[in-house]
Design a protein around this motif. Sequence first.
Motif, PDB file in Angstrom:
ATOM      1  N   SER A  52       0.839  -1.188   0.000  1.00 22.76           N
ATOM      2  CA  SER A  52       0.000   0.000   0.000  1.00 22.76           C
ATOM      3  C   SER A  52       0.880   1.245   0.000  1.00 22.76           C
ATOM      4  CB  SER A  52      -0.906  -0.011   1.237  1.00 22.76           C
ATOM      5  OG  SER A  52      -1.692   1.158   1.269  1.00 22.76           O
ATOM      6  N   ALA A  60      -0.139   5.152  -0.046  1.00 22.81           N
ATOM      7  CA  ALA A  60      -1.230   6.131  -0.039  1.00 22.81           C
ATOM      8  C   ALA A  60      -0.984   7.231  -1.065  1.00 22.81           C
ATOM      9  CB  ALA A  60      -1.390   6.742   1.359  1.00 22.81           C
ATOM     10  N   ASN A  65      -3.722   3.474  -4.621  1.00 22.59           N
ATOM     11  CA  ASN A  65      -3.012   3.201  -3.369  1.00 22.59           C
ATOM     12  C   ASN A  65      -2.331   1.831  -3.306  1.00 22.59           C
ATOM     13  OD1 ASN A  65      -3.954   5.741  -2.347  1.00 22.59           O
ATOM     14  ND2 ASN A  65      -5.896   4.750  -1.885  1.00 22.59           N
TER      15      ASN A  65
END
Length: 109
Positions: free
Chosen positions: A50, A52, A82
Amino acid sequence: PQTCYGTPQQLIDLFAQYLSAPTQNVILEGTLTHNFPSSTVGTAQTATLSVAGASVGDPVLVGLPSSPTTGVVFDAYVASANTVTVRCNYLTTVDPGSQTFKIKVLKVS
């Protein structure tokens, strides 16, 4: 998927574009430690992490470990919002083992 391949001139142009508006550009970062399994010639294994703010189409740079495994090629791309996928492409039968990758996603305005 988008990859970070290109001619040297294309990569220079990408960084020139990035540097031309530094207040509008952002580098997103992440780290992936993954144990890619043993596999055979012509196959690929993937792992995700992940990050962001990453968007499909954003350029992704992969920082390899200090002693990367020979016989494999790594690339990465933003697979979905993401989510960055690191792909291990096997050029020979090999077990790359556990490795840590530094991921950088360029958000170019």
